[in-house]
Design a protein around this motif. Structure first.
Motif, PDB file in Angstrom:
ATOM      1  N   THR A  76     -36.328 -33.031 -20.363  1.00  0.00           N
ATOM      2  CA  THR A  76     -36.169 -34.113 -21.323  1.00  0.00           C
ATOM      3  C   THR A  76     -35.719 -33.631 -22.696  1.00  0.00           C
ATOM      4  OG1 THR A  76     -38.530 -33.944 -21.756  1.00  0.00           O
ATOM      5  CG2 THR A  76     -37.830 -35.674 -20.238  1.00  0.00           C
ATOM      6  N   ALA A  77     -35.616 -32.317 -22.881  1.00  0.00           N
ATOM      7  CA  ALA A  77     -35.229 -31.814 -24.198  1.00  0.00           C
ATOM      8  C   ALA A  77     -33.716 -31.941 -24.388  1.00  0.00           C
ATOM      9  CB  ALA A  77     -35.662 -30.363 -24.342  1.00  0.00           C
ATOM     10  N   LYS A  78     -33.311 -32.269 -25.597  1.00  0.00           N
ATOM     11  CA  LYS A  78     -31.872 -32.363 -25.867  1.00  0.00           C
ATOM     12  C   LYS A  78     -31.265 -30.973 -25.948  1.00  0.00           C
ATOM     13  CE  LYS A  78     -31.128 -36.835 -27.998  1.00  0.00           C
ATOM     14  NZ  LYS A  78     -32.472 -37.199 -28.547  1.00  0.00           N
ATOM     15  N   ASP A  79     -31.878 -30.144 -26.779  1.00  0.00           N
ATOM     16  CA  ASP A  79     -31.357 -28.785 -26.921  1.00  0.00           C
ATOM     17  C   ASP A  79     -32.170 -27.861 -26.014  1.00  0.00           C
ATOM     18  OD1 ASP A  79     -30.443 -26.337 -27.629  1.00  0.00           O
ATOM     19  OD2 ASP A  79     -31.467 -26.292 -29.574  1.00  0.00           O
ATOM     20  N   PHE A  97     -27.912 -33.826 -16.172  1.00  0.00           N
ATOM     21  CA  PHE A  97     -28.353 -33.227 -17.435  1.00  0.00           C
ATOM     22  C   PHE A  97     -28.585 -31.733 -17.289  1.00  0.00           C
ATOM     23  CE2 PHE A  97     -29.897 -37.649 -17.376  1.00  0.00           C
ATOM     24  CZ  PHE A  97     -29.142 -38.140 -18.423  1.00  0.00           C
ATOM     25  N   LYS A  98     -27.700 -31.092 -16.558  1.00  0.00           N
ATOM     26  CA  LYS A  98     -27.808 -29.656 -16.380  1.00  0.00           C
ATOM     27  C   LYS A  98     -27.661 -28.972 -17.741  1.00  0.00           C
ATOM     28  CE  LYS A  98     -24.745 -27.778 -13.989  1.00  0.00           C
ATOM     29  NZ  LYS A  98     -23.713 -27.450 -13.066  1.00  0.00           N
ATOM     30  N   PRO A  99     -28.431 -27.918 -17.960  1.00  0.00           N
ATOM     31  CA  PRO A  99     -28.251 -27.219 -19.238  1.00  0.00           C
ATOM     32  C   PRO A  99     -26.803 -26.724 -19.358  1.00  0.00           C
ATOM     33  CG  PRO A  99     -29.696 -25.999 -17.734  1.00  0.00           C
ATOM     34  CD  PRO A  99     -29.471 -27.337 -17.140  1.00  0.00           C
ATOM     35  N   LYS A 100     -26.318 -26.771 -20.565  1.00  0.00           N
ATOM     36  CA  LYS A 100     -24.928 -26.337 -20.775  1.00  0.00           C
ATOM     37  C   LYS A 100     -24.779 -24.865 -20.399  1.00  0.00           C
ATOM     38  CE  LYS A 100     -23.447 -29.037 -24.427  1.00  0.00           C
ATOM     39  NZ  LYS A 100     -23.892 -29.015 -25.794  1.00  0.00           N
ATOM     40  N   GLU A 101     -23.698 -24.561 -19.710  1.00  0.00           N
ATOM     41  CA  GLU A 101     -23.520 -23.169 -19.309  1.00  0.00           C
ATOM     42  C   GLU A 101     -23.195 -22.315 -20.520  1.00  0.00           C
ATOM     43  OE1 GLU A 101     -20.702 -22.655 -16.262  1.00  0.00           O
ATOM     44  OE2 GLU A 101     -22.000 -23.489 -14.725  1.00  0.00           O
ATOM     45  N   GLU A 102     -23.832 -21.177 -20.548  1.00  0.00           N
ATOM     46  CA  GLU A 102     -23.515 -20.262 -21.632  1.00  0.00           C
ATOM     47  C   GLU A 102     -22.135 -19.663 -21.358  1.00  0.00           C
ATOM     48  OE1 GLU A 102     -26.509 -17.227 -22.539  1.00  0.00           O
ATOM     49  OE2 GLU A 102     -27.879 -18.550 -21.489  1.00  0.00           O
ATOM     50  N   PRO A 103     -21.366 -19.447 -22.408  1.00  0.00           N
ATOM     51  CA  PRO A 103     -20.081 -18.777 -22.170  1.00  0.00           C
ATOM     52  C   PRO A 103     -20.322 -17.368 -21.638  1.00  0.00           C
ATOM     53  CG  PRO A 103     -20.546 -18.996 -24.520  1.00  0.00           C
ATOM     54  CD  PRO A 103     -21.571 -19.802 -23.798  1.00  0.00           C
ATOM     55  N   ILE A 104     -19.522 -17.000 -20.646  1.00  0.00           N
ATOM     56  CA  ILE A 104     -19.768 -15.734 -19.963  1.00  0.00           C
ATOM     57  C   ILE A 104     -19.588 -14.531 -20.874  1.00  0.00           C
ATOM     58  CG2 ILE A 104     -18.784 -14.242 -18.179  1.00  0.00           C
ATOM     59  CD1 ILE A 104     -18.571 -16.622 -16.430  1.00  0.00           C
ATOM     60  N   THR A 105     -18.687 -14.665 -21.814  1.00  0.00           N
ATOM     61  CA  THR A 105     -18.395 -13.512 -22.663  1.00  0.00           C
ATOM     62  C   THR A 105     -19.528 -13.191 -23.622  1.00  0.00           C
ATOM     63  OG1 THR A 105     -17.254 -15.099 -24.031  1.00  0.00           O
ATOM     64  CG2 THR A 105     -15.892 -13.670 -22.638  1.00  0.00           C
ATOM     65  N   ALA A 106     -20.472 -14.123 -23.767  1.00  0.00           N
ATOM     66  CA  ALA A 106     -21.525 -13.929 -24.760  1.00  0.00           C
ATOM     67  C   ALA A 106     -22.348 -12.670 -24.506  1.00  0.00           C
ATOM     68  CB  ALA A 106     -22.442 -15.145 -24.806  1.00  0.00           C
TER      69      ALA A 106
END
Lengths: 364, 658
Positions: B284-287, B483-492
Motif C-alpha cells: 500500500t505504500a506509494k514510495d 502496483f509492482k515496485p518500479k524496477e531499478e535501472p540496471i546500471t545503478a
C-alpha cells in the motif's frame, strides 16, 4: 553358667542380627538431599502430559526424601520419540532422572518402528493415572443421547466425519470403536481437538472425542447449549473387562452398545486391538517412569511420594480434572497396566500392522 | 456491563494486582529480549508461581507477560538483525538496516510506540468483539480458511525483489522445505532421511535465525566496523520514532486490525501475521524504494500487528479453548490451573475475569512499551560497539536460540545448513522474505487443500464467504501485477552485471538439484503424501529451469543476475570471504560437539576477540568468562541443558558443561 553363657551368646547374636538389619535398612534408605532431579517431558510446554508433570513438581519436591529440587526439561519432537530416546540413552538407574509417560509414548512404542530406541516395557513405572475418553456428536446428526440404540441407528444411517492429528496416534482407539460399531465413518487428519470442536460447531464434522479433563473444561459449555450431545465413553479397563467410566457412569460404554446391537459381547483380534488402545489411551493415559534397572527402594520412594501427592488436599483441588475420581495404579500394578497396553500378542500385532498398511498405507 | 469494566480496572490498579501484573511484564521483557525465549518460555517460568494463586492475581501476571514479549523481542530484531521470536521476523527486514544507518534509537522507539498502540487496539477490539465474534468465527470454515491462506500467499508478489521469476521460485523453495517431515495427512515421512529429528520438519525459529540473522552478521563483520555506519551518534533519537508512529497512524491502525483479525481467525496461525502485515505495508505504500533498506514503516507495521494479535487470538482461546499459538497453549494450561474454564461463560458469568484479561493486556502493553522506550536509547548504544567485538556474542546468542527449538543437536546442524543457504541467497539476490512466506504457509496450505477436498470437494465454491474471498484473491493478484515496485535501472549497481557468473550459476543448479531430488523422492510416495511436495517441486522447477537457461545464455546485465561480491568493500575492514566465516562457524560447532557447548562458545569468543578485534588477552579472558557465566546461569535458571558432547560420554562432566 552354661545357661547364662548360652543366653548371653544368644543375646549377642540377636543384637548383632538386629544391628546388621538396621544398617541394612540404612543402606537402603533413599535420600535425595541436595540433589537435582530432572523430569523429562518429551512434549512441548503446555500439552496435557506437560501440565500433568508440572502439577506434580512442587509436591514431589515436598514428599521425596531429602526434598530434592525437581526441574522439568521439555524435549519435544517426533511425537515424543525424540525425548524418550534421550531418556533411554542418558538416564541412570539412580532415581535422578524420570520421564512422564503418556498415550503418545505408548503409541510410539507400538508404531514407532526403527526410530524408537526406547523400550517402555523395560522401564519401571512409578504410577499411571487413568483418564476417561468421552465421545460426543453434534445435535445436527439427530442424536439425543436418550436412547443408545436409536442414536446408533441414526449414526449408522449417515456418513460421519471425525478429526484426528495423524493416523499413527492414540486417536486410533476411537477409530477402532467406530469400526466395531459398524459406522460409516471418515477421519480428517491434521486436526487438533480444539479445531475439531470448532469444525463441529460449523457443521463440517460430526463426531469427536475428548479426554475427561478437556471434555469438562472445553466441551461442557456446548453440551449445555445443546450443540453437542455426549454419547458414549470408552469405559475403564478392569481385569479383562471394560466397565463404565467412574466419572461418567451415566454414559454407556462401547462394549455395552456392541453387545446390545449384536446380541453378544465383542471378541476377536479386532476387539483385542481396540482393547489394547483403550488400555493405552484410557487406563495408562499418563504417569511417571524410572529407567530400566532402578532398584526397588528408589522406586518405592517415588511411589510413596506420588501417593502422598495424590492424597494432598491441595493437589486434589488443583488436579481435580487431571486426576479425577479415577483409580490410580502404582509400582507393579502400573507396570502391568503398561504391559496390557503395549505387550501385544503376535497375532494382534500382525493385525495392527496389516490395518495400518491397508487402511493408511503406513508401513510400520 | 460498564460497571464491570470500571470495577475490574480499579481492582487491577490497586494493591497486589498491580504488583503481579508488573512481575509478569518484567518477566516478559527479559524473555522477549533473549531471542527464541518468547512467550512460551515466559509462561513456563511463571507457571510454578501460578499454582494455587487466585485467578485475579494469576491472570494479570500471565497476560502481562504475554503482552510484552512481542514488544521486547524488537531489541534483537532491530539492533542485531536476530529475529527475537517467530512473531517479529519481518521486523528485521527494515529494522536492522535502520540500525546500520545509525537510526537504531528511532527504529526502536517507533517500534515500541507502534507496539503500544497495537496492544491497546487489540485489547479494545477484544472488549467489543468477544460478544459478537462467535457467529463470525463460525462462518470461517475449511473452505474460507483455504482462501485466506491463498490470499496470504499472494502477498509474496510484493516481496519478490528485483526479479519476479527468482522471487516466485524462492517462494516455491520455501513451500518445498515446509513439506519436509511427517506428512500431516498421512503420517508418512517425507525427506527425513530416516532421522527422528526430522520428523517434525524444520523449526520455524531456526529458519528465521539462519536465513536472516546469520547472513546479516557475517555480512556485518565483513563490511563494517560498527553496526551503525554513521559511527558515533545515534541520530535523530527516540522522539523522532514516536513522531514516525504518529505520522503513520494509518499504517498502525490497518496493521493492528490485520493482526487482531488474523489472530482470531482459525486455521492461519500467528507466525504468518508479521509477514502479511509487512507485505501489506509494502503493497500500500506509494514510495516502495526504501523497503528492505530501512523504511520506518516496515518496522511500524509488523510491530503494531504482532502486539494486536494477542487481542484477537484470545477470542478463540476464551470461547472455545482453542490455543492460537504456543504461548496461548500455555496460557490455557494456566487457566486450568487457576480454575478458569473457557467457554461461553467467559462472556456471561465470568465476565469480570474476561475484563481482567483485557485490562491486563492493555496495561501490560503500556507498561512494557513505556519501559522499552525508556531503554531504547541506552541499549541502542550497542550499535556503536565495534562489529568484531559484538559479533561473536551475537553468534553465541544465535546458537543458543536455535538450540531452544527442540534442544537437540539437529537444531544446530539445521541452523548451519540453512545458514549457509541464507548466506548465498543474500549474496546472489534470492529474496529471503519470499522464502519465509512460502515456508510459513506451506503446512497450512497443504492442510487446507486436503480438508477442503475431504469435506467439500468442489462444493466449497458454493459458499458465499468463499466467493467473496475469491473476488478479493483475484483483486490481490491483479494488484500484485498492477502496483509492482518500479524496477531499478540496471546500471545503478554493478551487482547485476553478467560477468563472472559461474558462482551464481552453480547456486541455481544446486537449487534445481534440490527441487529435482524432492520430485524424484516424491515418486515413491503414495498420492496423498506426494501431492503437495510433487506439485510444488514441479512448479519450482518450471520457474528455475528457464531462469537457469536464461542465465546461461544472456551475456548482458540483467535483473536476474546478482552478486553482492562485486560491490565495494570498505577498506577499514580486513577482507575475508563468506567461506572464511562459514568455516569458522562449522569449526565452532564441531568444537561444541567434541568439547561441549559452553567450552566451545567461550573459546570461540576468546579467539574471535583476540584475532579479529585485536583485544588484549585479559580483555578477551574477561569477556569469555562473562559469556561462560551467563550461559551457565541461564541454563541453571531455566533448567535448560546444552547438547551432550562427545567428551561427556567419556568423562562424567557437571551438567552445565556437557
Amino acid at each position: 553358667m552354661k545357661p547364662l553363657g548360652s543366653m548371653l551368646w544368644g543375646a549377642a547374636v540377636l543384637a548383632a542380627a538386629s544391628l546388621s538389619s538396621l544398617s541394612g535398612a540404612r543402606a537402603q534408605a533413599v535420600d535425595f538431599k541436595g540433589e537435582t532431579i530432572e523430569l523429562i517431558a518429551p512434549y512441548t510446554e503446555g500439552g496435557g502430559a506437560d501440565v500433568y508433570a508440572r502439577m506434580f513438581i512442587p509436591y514431589l519436591q515436598k514428599y521425596l526424601p531429602g526434598n530434592p529440587k525437581v526441574i522439568i526439561r521439555n524435549l519435544p519432537g517426533g511425537a515424543s520419540i525424540l525425548g524418550n530416546n534421550k531418556f533411554q540413552a542418558t538416564a541412570k538407574p539412580d532415581g535422578k532422572m524420570l520421564v512422564v509417560t503418556s498415550s503418545s509414548t505408548l503409541v510410539a512404542q507400538l508404531l514407532g518402528g526403527k526410530k524408537r530406541q526406547f523400550d517402555v516395557l523395560k522401564w519401571r513405572q512409578v504410577n499411571v493415572s487413568p483418564q476417561g475418553t468421552v465421545i460426543y456428536a453434534t445435535s445436527k446428526t439427530g442424536v439425543t443421547g436418550k436412547d443408545m440404540m436409536a442414536d446408533l441407528e441414526k449414526l449408522r444411517g449417515q456418513k460421519i466425519r471425525y478429526g484426528a492429528k495423524q493416523p499413527d496416534a492414540g486417536e486410533l482407539r476411537n477409530i477402532f470403536a467406530f469400526d466395531l460399531l459398524g459406522l460409516n465413518h471418515e477421519t480428517i487428519f491434521g486436526l487438533a481437538r480444539g479445531e475439531v470442536r470448532q469444525a463441529m460447531l460449523r457443521g463440517e464434522l460430526e463426531i469427536n472425542h475428548d479426554t475427561a479433563e478437556s471434555f469438562n473444561s472445553s466441551a461442557q459449555s456446548f453440551i449445555k447449549s445443546g450443540e453437542f450431545v455426549p454419547l458414549w465413553t470408552l469405559g475403564m479397563p478392569k481385569g479383562e473387562d471394560i466397565v463404565r467410566d467412574p466419572v461418567f457412569p451415566d454414559y454407556p460404554t462401547i462394549n455395552e452398545l456392541y453387545e446390545k446391537a449384536n446380541g453378544k459381547p465383542p471378541a476377536g483380534t479386532e476387539y483385542e486391538a481396540f482393547k489394547a488402545f483403550v488400555n493405552l489411551g484410557v487406563a495408562a493415559s499418563k504417569g511417571f517412569a524410572l529407567p530400566e534397572g532402578t532398584p526397588d527402594n528408589i522406586r518405592e520412594a517415588y511411589v510413596d511420594a506420588v501417593k502422598k501427592t495424590l492424597d494432598d488436599p491441595d493437589f486434589r483441588k488443583l488436579a481435580s480434572d487431571e486426576v479425577g475420581q479415577y483409580p490410580q495404579l502404582f509400582g507393579d500394578d502400573a507396570d502391568f497396566a503398561i504391559k496390557k497396553a503395549v505387550g501385544l500378542s503376535p497375532e494382534v500385532s500382525d493385525w495392527l500392522k496389516q490395518y495400518m498398511l491397508k487402511k493408511y498405507d503406513l508401513a510400520i | 456491563m460498564s460497571d464491570v469494566i470500571v470495577e475490574t480496572l480499579v481492582r487491577l490498579l490497586s494493591g497486589w494486582h498491580l504488583v503481579y501484573l508488573l512481575i509478569g511484564v518484567y518477566v516478559g521483557l527479559v524473555m522477549g529480549v533473549l531471542p527464541a525465549l518468547g512467550g512460551s518460555a515466559g509462561m513456563a517460568v511463571l507457571l510454578p508461581f501460578v499454582f494455587g494463586l487466585d485467578a485475579e492475581l494469576a491472570l494479570p501476571m500471565m497476560i502481562g507477560m504475554m503482552a510484552v514479549t512481542p514488544t521486547a523481542d524488537t531489541f534483537p530484531s532491530v539492533l542485531m538483525g536476530i529475529p527475537g521470536s517467530n512473531s517479529s521476523q519481518s521486523t528485521v527486514l527494515d529494522g536492522f538496516p535502520l540500525s546500520k544507518r545509525g537510526e537504531a534509537a528511532r527504529a526502536l522507539s517507533a517500534a515500541f510506540s507502534a507496539s503500544l498502540v497495537g496492544g491497546v487496539i487489540g485489547a479494545g477490539f477484544l472488549t467489543v468483539a468477544i460478544f459478537f465474534a462467535l457467529p463470525f468465527l463460525l462462518m470461517i470454515g475449511f473452505g474460507e480458511q483455504l482462501m485466506l491462506i491463498l490470499l496470504a500467499l499472494t502477498m509474496v508478489g510484493t516481496l519478490t525483489g528485483a526479479s519476479p521469476l527468482k522471487g516466485l521460485a524462492t517462494c516455491g523453495l520455501g513451500l518445498l522445505v515446509g513439506t519436509i517431515g511427517t506428512a500431516p495427512t498421512t503420517g508418512s515421512q517425507r525427506m527425513t532421511f530416516d532421522m527422528s529429528y526430522m520428523m517434525d520438519g524444520v523449526p520455524l525459529i531456526i529458519v528465521g535465525l539462519s536465513l536472516f540473522a546469520l547472513p546479516e552478521i557475517v555480512d556485518l563483520v565483513r563490511r563494517q566496523t560498527k553496526i551503525s555506519q554513521t559511527g558515533t551518534s545515534l541520530g535523530s533519537g527516540w522522539i523522532q520514532g514516536v513522531k514516525d508512529t504518529i505520522i503513520n497512524w494509518g499504517v498502525v491502525l490497518r496493521c493492528s486490525l490485520l493482526g487482531v483479525i488474523i489472530g482470531a481467525l482459525p486455521g492461519i496461525g500467528g507466525s504468518v501475521i508479521n509477514w502479511v502485515s509487512y507485505s501489506h505495508v509494502v503493497q500500500t505504500a506509494k514510495d516502495k524504494s526504501q523497503f528492505g533498506k530501512g523504511d520506518i514503516r516496515g518496522v511500524i507495521g509488523p510491530e503494531s500487528a504482532n502486539n494486536a494479535q494477542d487481542g484477537g487470538a484470545l477470542i478463540p482461546t476464551l470461547l472455545f479453548g482453542i490455543p492460537g499459538s504456543g504461548s496461548m497453549a500455555l496460557l490455557l494450561a494456566g487457566f486450568i490451573l487457576v480454575g478458569i474454564e473457557p467457554g461461553v461463560e467467559m462472556i456471561t458469568t465470568n465476565l469480570d475475569l474476561t475484563y481482567t484479561i483485557i485490562w491486563s493486556l492493555a496495561l501490560g502493553s503500556v507498561f512494557g512499551a513505556g519501559t522499552c522506550v525508556f531503554l531504547a536509547k541506552p541499549i541502542a548504544r550497542l550499535t556503536l560497539v565495534p562489529a568484531t567485538i559484538i559479533a561473536p556474542f551475537m553468534f553465541s546468542l544465535i546458537f543458543l536460540s536455535a538450540f531452544q527449538a527442540t534442544r537437540d543437536w539437529g537444531d544446530l546442524a539445521i541452523l548451519l545448513i540453512l545458514g549457509i543457504l541464507g548466506i548465498y541467497m543474500k549474496r546472489f539476490g534470492w529474496p529471503r522474505p519470499a522464502f519465509m512466506i512460502g515456508f510459513v504457509l506451506s503446512g497450512q496450505l497443504e492442510n487446507g487443500l486436503y480438508r477442503v477436498t475431504q469435506v467439500y470437494g468442489f462444493s466449497f465454491l458454493e459458499r458465499p464467504v468463499v466467493l467473496a474471498l475469491l473476488v478479493m484473491l483475484a483483486l490481490a493478484i491483479y494488484a500484485a501485477f498492477r502496483f509492482k515496485p518500479k524496477e531499478e535501472p540496471i546500471t545503478a549497481t554493478p551487482a547485476h552485471s553478467a560477468e563472472n557468473r559461474l558462482p551464481q550459476l552453480m547456486f541455481v543448479f544446486l537449487l534445481i538439484a534440490f527441487a529435482g531430488y524432492a520430485l524424484v523422492q516424491s515418486l515413491s510416495w503414495n498420492f496423498a503424501t506426494a501431492l503437495m511436495p510433487r506439485s510444488v517441486a514441479l512448479a519450482t522447477l518450471l520457474l528455475l529451469v528457464p531462469l537457469a537457461a536464461a542465465m546461461v545464455r544472456t551475456k548482458t546485465a540483467a535483473h536476474y543476475f546478482y552478486d553482492s561480491e562485486r560491490e565495494e568493500f570498505s577498506g577499514d575492514v580486513e577482507y575475508r570471504t563468506n567461506e572464511h566465516y562459514i568455516a569458522l562457524l562449522v569449526a565452532t560447532l564441531i568444537g561444541a560437539w567434541l568439547a561441549g557447548f559452553v567450552v566451545a562458545m567461550t573459546a570461540f569468543l576468546y579467539l574471535f576477540l583476540r584475532r579479529k578485534a585485536k583485544l588484549q588477552h585479559w580483555q578477551c579472558a574477561v569477556a569469555a568468562a562473562c559469556l561462560a557465566v551467563s550461559l551457565m546461569a541461564l541454563s541453571s535458571l531455566l533448567g535448560l541443558r546444552f547438547p551432550a558432547s562427545l567428551a561427556s560420554t567419556f568423562v562424567d562432566l557437571p551438567w552445565y558443561l556437557t
